[in-house]
Design an enzyme around this catalytic site. Structure first.
Site, PDB file in Angstrom:
ATOM      1  N   ASN A  82      -7.197  -2.651  14.258  1.00 60.79           N
ATOM      2  CA  ASN A  82      -8.610  -2.920  13.943  1.00 60.79           C
ATOM      3  C   ASN A  82      -8.745  -4.147  13.040  1.00 60.79           C
ATOM      4  O   ASN A  82      -9.803  -4.395  12.467  1.00 60.79           O
ATOM      5  CB  ASN A  82      -9.263  -1.696  13.278  1.00 60.79           C
ATOM      6  CG  ASN A  82      -8.672  -1.378  11.911  1.00 60.79           C
ATOM      7  OD1 ASN A  82      -7.701  -2.001  11.486  1.00 60.79           O
ATOM      8  ND2 ASN A  82      -9.233  -0.400  11.236  1.00 60.79           N
ATOM      9  N   GLU A 136      -9.577  -1.956   5.195  1.00 60.73           N
ATOM     10  CA  GLU A 136     -10.265  -1.586   6.426  1.00 60.73           C
ATOM     11  C   GLU A 136     -11.567  -2.371   6.584  1.00 60.73           C
ATOM     12  O   GLU A 136     -12.197  -2.736   5.589  1.00 60.73           O
ATOM     13  CB  GLU A 136     -10.601  -0.090   6.382  1.00 60.73           C
ATOM     14  CG  GLU A 136      -9.382   0.820   6.268  1.00 60.73           C
ATOM     15  CD  GLU A 136      -8.663   1.020   7.607  1.00 60.73           C
ATOM     16  OE1 GLU A 136      -8.561   0.059   8.394  1.00 60.73           O
ATOM     17  OE2 GLU A 136      -8.190   2.129   7.845  1.00 60.73           O
ATOM     18  N   ASP A 176       0.809  -1.216   0.000  1.00 62.41           N
ATOM     19  CA  ASP A 176       0.000   0.000   0.000  1.00 62.41           C
ATOM     20  C   ASP A 176       0.843   1.266   0.000  1.00 62.41           C
ATOM     21  O   ASP A 176       2.056   1.229   0.226  1.00 62.41           O
ATOM     22  CB  ASP A 176      -0.954   0.001   1.203  1.00 62.41           C
ATOM     23  CG  ASP A 176      -0.273  -0.428   2.505  1.00 62.41           C
ATOM     24  OD1 ASP A 176       0.965  -0.386   2.575  1.00 62.41           O
ATOM     25  OD2 ASP A 176      -0.986  -0.812   3.457  1.00 62.41           O
ATOM     26  N   HIS A 234      -6.957  -4.719  10.244  1.00 62.15           N
ATOM     27  CA  HIS A 234      -6.674  -4.545   8.814  1.00 62.15           C
ATOM     28  C   HIS A 234      -5.366  -5.222   8.414  1.00 62.15           C
ATOM     29  O   HIS A 234      -4.454  -5.403   9.223  1.00 62.15           O
ATOM     30  CB  HIS A 234      -6.709  -3.066   8.390  1.00 62.15           C
ATOM     31  CG  HIS A 234      -5.569  -2.215   8.825  1.00 62.15           C
ATOM     32  ND1 HIS A 234      -5.721  -0.915   9.238  1.00 62.15           N
ATOM     33  CD2 HIS A 234      -4.237  -2.456   8.889  1.00 62.15           C
ATOM     34  CE1 HIS A 234      -4.550  -0.408   9.532  1.00 62.15           C
ATOM     35  NE2 HIS A 234      -3.619  -1.316   9.336  1.00 62.15           N
TER      36      HIS A 234
HETATM   37  C1  GLP Z   1      -0.318  -0.011   8.666  1.00 63.06           C
HETATM   38  C2  GLP Z   1      -0.032  -0.610   7.272  1.00 63.06           C
HETATM   39  C3  GLP Z   1       0.003  -2.089   7.337  1.00 63.06           C
HETATM   40  C4  GLP Z   1       0.682  -2.484   8.631  1.00 63.06           C
HETATM   41  C5  GLP Z   1      -0.258  -2.213   9.771  1.00 63.06           C
HETATM   42  C6  GLP Z   1       0.327  -2.463  11.146  1.00 63.06           C
HETATM   43  O1  GLP Z   1      -1.122   1.070   8.663  1.00 63.06           O
HETATM   44  N1  GLP Z   1      -0.845  -0.194   6.196  1.00 63.06           N
HETATM   45  O2  GLP Z   1       0.657  -2.607   6.191  1.00 63.06           O
HETATM   46  O3  GLP Z   1       1.002  -3.836   8.602  1.00 63.06           O
HETATM   47  O4  GLP Z   1      -0.804  -0.933   9.646  1.00 63.06           O
HETATM   48  O5  GLP Z   1       1.173  -1.430  11.514  1.00 63.06           O
HETATM   49  P1  GLP Z   1       2.213  -1.512  12.693  1.00 63.06           P
HETATM   50  O6  GLP Z   1       3.174  -2.580  12.338  1.00 63.06           O
HETATM   51  O7  GLP Z   1       2.855  -0.150  12.719  1.00 63.06           O
HETATM   52  O8  GLP Z   1       1.457  -1.819  13.935  1.00 63.06           O
END
Ligand code: GLP
Length: 263
Positions: free
Chosen positions: A157, A164, A88, A159
């Site tokens: 959440n 989402e 992304d 995702h």
């Molecule tokens: C982000 C990204 C994801 C990531 C997730 C967890 O917003 N879009 O690809 O894996 O949320 O993030 P984190 O590892 O900072 O908890």
């Protein structure tokens, strides 16, 4: 919770649980190194699917350190055959913006390993036609063979990528409006506060992720324990995007004890 019509695979295919993040990452890097060695010895390898986020930062750090100890000729072969696709990218941030995922990948992986940026693919969140950009990104991924190994983090959440809740199992690469909780989760990275966190992103969809040959979901830290517990107990349903991974038959779950430690 709503029942799903999708059948669960024996899930996860393998669970790797370690006492702490350091030992978990050590094990994961051992596996990634083996897979990357295969890339060097065989020319017919599928692209690697990469993620960003705090979970991934120490993983890339250790990966860079491990790969830097390779023989120069092997590292050079890895560089020349490299092909990765990130999940992304934020909409509205220049590639050079310190908070773009493009910058994240450059800082954490491409630059330290001397990879050619053009082989580390991300969607262009500055495109004038974002829907066309999402379609083109999807097309490029498919024509490059689809993902072999996919690394994934987990949002609080539920995702994955920026899919989402609620989200559809059939979704391909698309433009998404970020939820308030996701923007809140990521505000720590932005110096300008919540209003500086982009409202939209382009993300690979659940169907793109499920097309990967193997998926490695990494979950670390106490703050992920609740969503991990929910995920483990859930049927595959759109309200918990990561639960769609339960229909895939080759998912490795990598969790440290604080994320896995639940009653
Ligand atoms: C982000 C990204 C994801 C990531 C997730 C967890 O917003 N879009 O690809 O894996 O949320 O993030 P984190 O590892 O900072 O908890």
């Amino acid at each position: 919770m709503q029942k799903s019509k999708y059948e669960k695979a024996a899930w996860p295919y393998v669970a790797h649980v370690s006492k702490d993040e350091t030992s978990l990452i050590y094990e994961l890097i051992n596996l990634l190194e083996k897979k990357l060695r295969l890339r060097v010895s065989s020319s017919n390898q599928k692209p690697i699917g990469l993620a960003t986020g705090r979970t991934m930062q120490p993983i890339y750090k250790q990966l860079v350190s491990r790969l830097s100890s390779w023989k120069q000729s092997d590292l050079e072969a890895l560089r020349s055959g490299w092909c990765s696709f990130n999940l992304d990218e934020y909409v509205g941030l220049e590639k050079s913006h310190p908070n773009s995922f493009s910058s994240f990948m450059r800082r954490n992986l491409a630059e330290p390993l001397g990879f050619d940026q053009s082989k580390v693919h991300l969607p262009n969140g500055m495109s004038k036609d974002l829907i066309l950009e999402a379609n083109n990104y999807s097309r490029l991924l498919k024509s490059s063979g689809g993902i072999g190994l996919q690394l994934l983090g987990l949002g609080v959440n539920g995702h994955i990528g920026f899919n989402e809740p609620p989200c559809d199992i059939a979704s391909g690469c698309h433009l998404v409006t970020l939820s308030a909780s996701t923007r809140q989760q990521n505000v720590k990275d932005f110096s300008g506060g919540i209003t500086s966190v982009p409202l939209k992103a382009i993300t690979l969809g659940i169907s793109d992720i499920l097309s990967s040959q193997e998926i490695h979901l990494v979950v670390t830290g106490e703050h992920k324990a609740e969503i991990l517990r929910t995920l483990l107990h859930s049927e595959p349903i759109g309200e918990i995007p990561a639960s769609w991974l339960k229909v895939h038959n080759n998912v490795h779950l990598w969790a440290d004890k604080s994320a896995m430690d639940y009653p």
